[in-house]
Write an enzyme that holds these catalytic residues in place. Structure first.
Site, PDB file in Angstrom:
ATOM      1  N   ARG A 178       0.810  -1.221   0.000  1.00 16.34           N
ATOM      2  CA  ARG A 178       0.000   0.000   0.000  1.00 16.34           C
ATOM      3  C   ARG A 178       0.847   1.277   0.000  1.00 16.34           C
ATOM      4  NH1 ARG A 178      -3.671  -3.688   2.633  1.00 16.34           N
ATOM      5  NH2 ARG A 178      -2.611  -3.356   4.604  1.00 16.34           N
ATOM      6  N   GLU A 222       1.118  -5.996  13.482  1.00 17.72           N
ATOM      7  CA  GLU A 222      -0.068  -5.991  14.353  1.00 17.72           C
ATOM      8  C   GLU A 222      -0.728  -7.365  14.280  1.00 17.72           C
ATOM      9  OE1 GLU A 222      -2.942  -3.043  13.182  1.00 17.72           O
ATOM     10  OE2 GLU A 222      -4.005  -3.127  15.088  1.00 17.72           O
TER      11      GLU A 222
HETATM   12  P1  AMP Z   1       2.601  -1.970  11.728  1.00 16.38           P
HETATM   13  O1  AMP Z   1       3.857  -2.648  11.302  1.00 16.38           O
HETATM   14  O2  AMP Z   1       1.948  -2.650  12.900  1.00 16.38           O
HETATM   15  O3  AMP Z   1       2.768  -0.496  11.950  1.00 16.38           O
HETATM   16  O4  AMP Z   1       1.548  -2.174  10.543  1.00 16.38           O
HETATM   17  C1  AMP Z   1       1.596  -1.371   9.415  1.00 16.38           C
HETATM   18  C2  AMP Z   1       1.338  -2.138   8.150  1.00 16.38           C
HETATM   19  O5  AMP Z   1       0.294  -3.093   8.272  1.00 16.38           O
HETATM   20  C3  AMP Z   1       0.916  -1.178   7.066  1.00 16.38           C
HETATM   21  O6  AMP Z   1       1.595  -1.538   5.877  1.00 16.38           O
HETATM   22  C4  AMP Z   1      -0.569  -1.366   6.926  1.00 16.38           C
HETATM   23  O7  AMP Z   1      -0.899  -1.452   5.567  1.00 16.38           O
HETATM   24  C5  AMP Z   1      -0.905  -2.652   7.643  1.00 16.38           C
HETATM   25  N1  AMP Z   1      -1.884  -2.486   8.731  1.00 16.38           N
HETATM   26  C6  AMP Z   1      -1.680  -2.721  10.054  1.00 16.38           C
HETATM   27  N2  AMP Z   1      -2.767  -2.488  10.783  1.00 16.38           N
HETATM   28  C7  AMP Z   1      -3.703  -2.068   9.922  1.00 16.38           C
HETATM   29  C8  AMP Z   1      -5.049  -1.627  10.078  1.00 16.38           C
HETATM   30  N3  AMP Z   1      -5.661  -1.594  11.274  1.00 16.38           N
HETATM   31  N4  AMP Z   1      -5.726  -1.239   8.976  1.00 16.38           N
HETATM   32  C9  AMP Z   1      -5.118  -1.259   7.754  1.00 16.38           C
HETATM   33  N5  AMP Z   1      -3.858  -1.657   7.542  1.00 16.38           N
HETATM   34  C10 AMP Z   1      -3.129  -2.065   8.600  1.00 16.38           C
END
Ligand code: AMP
Length: 174
Positions: free
Chosen positions: A61, A98
């Protein structure tokens, strides 16, 4: 256009892709020509004076607004991809998301000491993905790194995992 209007156009999908996750669907944000133009202009205004030479986008994305922003900033675009996708020599970082474990890679010759980098992804949740990306880019010895997200989930406090001197911007905050 107000940030509130942009914020309202992000669709929340409960329990996707697994129970407990409130997934922020950016397709509803991007499908409006006015919203897309507004995002592009905000990004340009934030970084036009930073002498950015490369925008680095994270699969997948980060590939929507990354190249569009690079064109406006008169910078190149470099992809960070999941393992097995980049065809030349890579360096890799593993991280916790996450939801689940993952790894990302970058071509070892894609950046150098003269580059001022804008690292871009759609969303900051726990910060795991962007910290891994930051570490990858740092290993390539660039001059400076800025970090940008379209969306930040503030309750998860992902920002705290970055060195305090790194400038981190997000447009839409939940
Ligand atoms: P993080 O590494 O936990 O900061 O997660 C970020 C990545 O996971 C990004 O590339 C987002 O596209 C995806 N992502 C994580 N949580 C979400 C969420 N609640 N909604 C949409 N995309 C998410």
């Amino acid at each position: 256009m107000s940030i509130e209007t942009l914020t309202k156009s992000v669709r929340n999908i409960p329990d996707f892709p697994i129970p407990g996750i409130q997934f922020k669907d950016i397709t509803t944000l991007f499908q409006s020509a006015e919203h897309l133009k507004e995002l592009s202009e905000i990004l340009f205004d934030q970084y036009k004076d930073k002498e950015i030479t490369k925008v680095v986008g994270i699969e997948s994305r980060g590939f929507f607004m990354g190249p569009a922003t690079a064109i406006k900033l008169n910078a190149g675009f470099v992809p960070i991809r999941k393992p097995g996708k980049l065809p030349y020599k890579v360096i890799e970082e593993t991280y916790t998301k996450e939801y689940g474990e993952d790894a990302i890679q970058i071509h070892e010759d894609s950046l150098d000491k003269n580059d001022v980098v804008l690292l871009h992804d759609d969303l900051l949740a726990t910060g795991g993905t962007m910290v891994a990306a930051y570490n990858l880019v740092k290993k390539l010895g660039v001059k400076k790194i800025y970090i940008n997200f379209l969306i930040e989930l503030e309750d998860l406090e992902g920002r705290q995992h970055f060195p305090s001197e790194v400038e981190i911007n997000s447009i839409i905050k939940f």
